[in-house]
Write a protein that holds these residues in place. Structure first.
Motif, PDB file in Angstrom:
ATOM      1  N   LYS A   1      21.259 -21.280 -12.732  1.00  0.00           N
ATOM      2  CA  LYS A   1      22.473 -20.743 -12.087  1.00  0.00           C
ATOM      3  C   LYS A   1      23.677 -20.896 -13.013  1.00  0.00           C
ATOM      4  O   LYS A   1      24.595 -20.075 -12.972  1.00  0.00           O
TER       5      LYS A   1
ATOM      6  N   VAL B   1      30.369 -24.506  -1.984  1.00  0.00           N
ATOM      7  CA  VAL B   1      28.922 -24.342  -2.088  1.00  0.00           C
ATOM      8  C   VAL B   1      28.441 -25.107  -3.320  1.00  0.00           C
ATOM      9  O   VAL B   1      28.998 -24.947  -4.407  1.00  0.00           O
TER      10      VAL B   1
ATOM     11  N   LYS C   1      25.189 -25.854  -5.792  1.00  0.00           N
ATOM     12  CA  LYS C   1      23.889 -25.263  -6.154  1.00  0.00           C
ATOM     13  C   LYS C   1      23.232 -26.050  -7.285  1.00  0.00           C
ATOM     14  O   LYS C   1      23.858 -26.242  -8.337  1.00  0.00           O
TER      15      LYS C   1
ATOM     16  N   ILE D   1      25.851 -25.248   1.631  1.00  0.00           N
ATOM     17  CA  ILE D   1      27.267 -25.017   1.963  1.00  0.00           C
ATOM     18  C   ILE D   1      27.786 -26.324   2.567  1.00  0.00           C
ATOM     19  O   ILE D   1      27.217 -26.837   3.539  1.00  0.00           O
TER      20      ILE D   1
ATOM     21  N   GLU E   1      30.852 -23.859  -6.210  1.00  0.00           N
ATOM     22  CA  GLU E   1      31.602 -22.608  -6.145  1.00  0.00           C
ATOM     23  C   GLU E   1      32.278 -22.379  -4.813  1.00  0.00           C
ATOM     24  O   GLU E   1      31.975 -23.000  -3.804  1.00  0.00           O
TER      25      GLU E   1
ATOM     26  N   LEU F   1      32.000 -17.782  -0.077  1.00  0.00           N
ATOM     27  CA  LEU F   1      32.372 -16.394   0.207  1.00  0.00           C
ATOM     28  C   LEU F   1      32.063 -16.054   1.657  1.00  0.00           C
ATOM     29  O   LEU F   1      31.102 -16.570   2.234  1.00  0.00           O
TER      30      LEU F   1
ATOM     31  N   GLU G   1      25.703 -10.089   3.857  1.00  0.00           N
ATOM     32  CA  GLU G   1      24.891 -10.066   2.624  1.00  0.00           C
ATOM     33  C   GLU G   1      24.041  -8.805   2.525  1.00  0.00           C
ATOM     34  O   GLU G   1      23.648  -8.232   3.536  1.00  0.00           O
TER      35      GLU G   1
ATOM     36  N   LYS H   1      18.066 -14.801   6.240  1.00  0.00           N
ATOM     37  CA  LYS H   1      17.676 -16.061   5.588  1.00  0.00           C
ATOM     38  C   LYS H   1      17.433 -17.214   6.544  1.00  0.00           C
ATOM     39  O   LYS H   1      16.581 -18.062   6.305  1.00  0.00           O
TER      40      LYS H   1
ATOM     41  N   ASN I   1      18.125 -22.508   5.995  1.00  0.00           N
ATOM     42  CA  ASN I   1      17.668 -21.357   5.221  1.00  0.00           C
ATOM     43  C   ASN I   1      16.153 -21.366   5.055  1.00  0.00           C
ATOM     44  O   ASN I   1      15.538 -22.426   4.974  1.00  0.00           O
TER      45      ASN I   1
ATOM     46  N   MET J   1      27.334 -10.453  -1.670  1.00  0.00           N
ATOM     47  CA  MET J   1      28.134 -10.677  -0.464  1.00  0.00           C
ATOM     48  C   MET J   1      29.161  -9.554  -0.425  1.00  0.00           C
ATOM     49  O   MET J   1      29.912  -9.361  -1.395  1.00  0.00           O
TER      50      MET J   1
ATOM     51  N   LEU K   1      26.079 -13.255  -5.283  1.00  0.00           N
ATOM     52  CA  LEU K   1      25.731 -14.618  -4.849  1.00  0.00           C
ATOM     53  C   LEU K   1      24.721 -15.226  -5.803  1.00  0.00           C
ATOM     54  O   LEU K   1      24.756 -16.413  -6.101  1.00  0.00           O
TER      55      LEU K   1
HETATM   56  P1  AMP Z   1      21.250 -18.295  -3.542  1.00  0.00           P
HETATM   57  O1  AMP Z   1      19.962 -19.025  -3.731  1.00  0.00           O
HETATM   58  O2  AMP Z   1      22.278 -18.520  -4.580  1.00  0.00           O
HETATM   59  O3  AMP Z   1      21.077 -16.860  -3.128  1.00  0.00           O
HETATM   60  O4  AMP Z   1      21.842 -18.849  -2.178  1.00  0.00           O
HETATM   61  C1  AMP Z   1      21.089 -18.786  -0.989  1.00  0.00           C
HETATM   62  C2  AMP Z   1      21.994 -18.387   0.131  1.00  0.00           C
HETATM   63  O5  AMP Z   1      23.122 -19.268   0.188  1.00  0.00           O
HETATM   64  C3  AMP Z   1      22.619 -17.005  -0.028  1.00  0.00           C
HETATM   65  O6  AMP Z   1      21.766 -15.986   0.395  1.00  0.00           O
HETATM   66  C4  AMP Z   1      23.841 -17.133   0.834  1.00  0.00           C
HETATM   67  O7  AMP Z   1      23.504 -17.009   2.199  1.00  0.00           O
HETATM   68  C5  AMP Z   1      24.264 -18.564   0.586  1.00  0.00           C
HETATM   69  N1  AMP Z   1      25.295 -18.626  -0.479  1.00  0.00           N
HETATM   70  C6  AMP Z   1      25.087 -18.771  -1.808  1.00  0.00           C
HETATM   71  N2  AMP Z   1      26.240 -18.780  -2.486  1.00  0.00           N
HETATM   72  C7  AMP Z   1      27.225 -18.642  -1.571  1.00  0.00           C
HETATM   73  C8  AMP Z   1      28.650 -18.556  -1.631  1.00  0.00           C
HETATM   74  N3  AMP Z   1      29.314 -18.663  -2.780  1.00  0.00           N
HETATM   75  N4  AMP Z   1      29.325 -18.407  -0.473  1.00  0.00           N
HETATM   76  C9  AMP Z   1      28.676 -18.314   0.701  1.00  0.00           C
HETATM   77  N5  AMP Z   1      27.338 -18.374   0.835  1.00  0.00           N
HETATM   78  C10 AMP Z   1      26.606 -18.532  -0.274  1.00  0.00           C
END
Ligand code: AMP
Ligand code: GLY
Length: 427
Positions: A103, A141, A143, A155, A185, A188, A192, A214, A224, A273, A282
């Protein structure tokens, strides 16, 4: 041609099903496959990440073309290893697969190429990250940098929660080396959408839009999952927005990767998003989505093998895709307890009755065939997929078939595509 599909989920069942419709496919294999794929392909017991085993099989069986479903073998460099041996394969090389595998790489790449995404900072040590979260506004968020089977994103609504998450990822290393670095981060807000494109390193074709679900429970509640259902097209992605995503996200990725000497071939999946300020990325995946594939491919009229070969051979320029205008909805049927612990080995009833319904296909995800019976063997068990002239008809068809299926602990969401139906009523 002899074709091998690598993987064992609902996505791979859909890929096998679609590729088999190509006139050029004479024989199809799947490694390792599942209880449903067995009916279409010769399944071989080689794990998706056993790159050496796969090479041996492909050379021994003289397979002409290999298609990789999941991200792990791509991140491990399966494409590089195949190419070294002049074996034809669909997907990105290891360095390019970092768009999903790291990431930090993806965010820094987006920053360099001005691709719209959430504001972020990255950290490779816990004290610096802990210091940073003292000063931010919540929610934020967090990650984990590396692959974490969809569980590495949290989150956080409070400082305490964020401190716990950092402790788990960076100190306790619950995702092992995937937690060597973190991205923190901005959170947002919006709806989606999943936008997939196929590239040959220079040119690309866009697939029609899709939306995933999700969370495990209805109304997007609970933890999720890998995805509990999907539909295509996604009405939240207007024609204008679709074009905007193609020009502001997909094209700059393909161009930027080429410019950096790290060409991207294969499927580029942008998790978008749709915010008040326009589309923001995202995440990227470097493969087909699961269950998005189950909702997208039944609508694709163009020969998928031809698209994949063109991607592999750098011939995508001028390629046009043809789509079935109907809507497609995939409802995932899961084992009770998923995404946490669940039991396996439950006999599944009603599969034939479910598949008999008009315009319905039942894709298998976590199933095995034993003594002629289909048993559950995973969290996500089936993807029941219906086509319809509108989203409502597609939903009805899919749920009608879901109603015919039963096993102990069978669970599914009741509100797949509810947003799309609401939107179509407002129109
Ligand atoms: P990712 O593995 O990065 O896709 O994240 C999994 C899920 O987390 C996404 O499908 C979103 O629902 C949520 N997510 C990831 N990044 C953000 C963000 N910056 N703001 C809000 N929700 C997020
Ligand atoms: N459905 C989300 C994914 O494939 O990552």
């Amino acid at each position: 041609m002899k074709v091998l599909v690598v993987g064992s989920g609902g996505r791979e069942h859909t890929l096998v099903w679609k590729l088999k419709q190509s006139k050029r496919v004479k024989e199809i294999f799947c490694a390792p496959g599942n209880g449903g794929i067995e009916a279409l392909a010769r399944c071989v017991p080689i794990k998706a990440d056993d790159i050496g085993g796969l090479i041996q099989f492909v050379q021994g069986e003289r397979i002409d073309f290999t298609v990789v479903g999941p991200e792990v073998p791509l991140a491990l460099g399966i494409v590089d290893e195949f190419e070294k041996r002049n074996l034809k394969i669909f997907g990105p090389r290891k360095m390019a697969a970092q768009l999903e595998g790291s990431k930090v790489f993806a965010k820094e790449f987006m920053k360099r190429h001005r691709i719209p995404t959430a504001a972020f900072e990255s950290f490779d040590n816990c004290p610096a990250a802990e210091n940073y979260i003292q000063k931010v506004k919540f929610p934020i968020v967090i990650k984990a940098d590396g692959l974490a089977a969809g569980k590495g994103v949290v989150i956080c609504n409070s400082l305490k929660e964020a401190q716990n998450v950092l402790d788990e990822i960076m100190t306790k290393r619950v995702f092992n080396e995937a937690g060597n670095q973190v991205v923190i981060e901005e959170c947002l807000v919006g709806e989606e959408a999943s936008i997939l494109a196929i590239s040959d390193g220079e040119n690309f074709v866009m697939l029609d839009s899709a939306q995933d679900h999700k969370r495990i429970f209805d109304n997007d509640q609970g933890p999720n999952t890998g995805g509990m259902g999907a539909y295509s097209p996604a009405p939240v992605v207007s024609k204008k927005l679709f074009k905007e995503i193609a020009t502001k996200v997909i094209k700059p990725v393909i161009d930027g990767m080429k410019q950096e000497g790290n060409i991207f071939k294969g499927v580029l999946y942008a998790g978008i998003m749709v915010t008040a300020k326009g589309p923001k990325v995202l995440e990227f995946n470097v493969r087909f989505g699961d269950p998005e594939t189950q909702a997208i491919l039944p609508r694709l009229k163009t020969d998928l093998l031809e698209i994949m070969l063109a991607s592999c051979e750098g011939r995508l320029k001028g390629f046009d895709l043809e789509w079935d205008k109907r809507s497609c909805v995939c409802v995932v049927v899961a084992s009770e307890g998923y995404p946490g612990d669940y039991e396996k080995g439950k006999e599944i009833a009603g599969l034939e009755a479910a598949a008999r319904n008009k315009d319905v296909t039942v894709f298998h995800a976590g199933t095995v065939k034993r003594n002629g019976k289909i048993l559950t063997s995973g969290g996500r068990v089936l993807g029941v997929t219906g086509l319809g002239s509108g989203i409502e008809q597609a939903v009805k068809r899919a749920y009608n078939s879901v109603g015919k299926i039963d096993f102990e602990g069978c669970y599914f969401r009741k509100d797949i595509a509810a947003r799309a139906i609401e939107r179509s009523k407002k129109k």
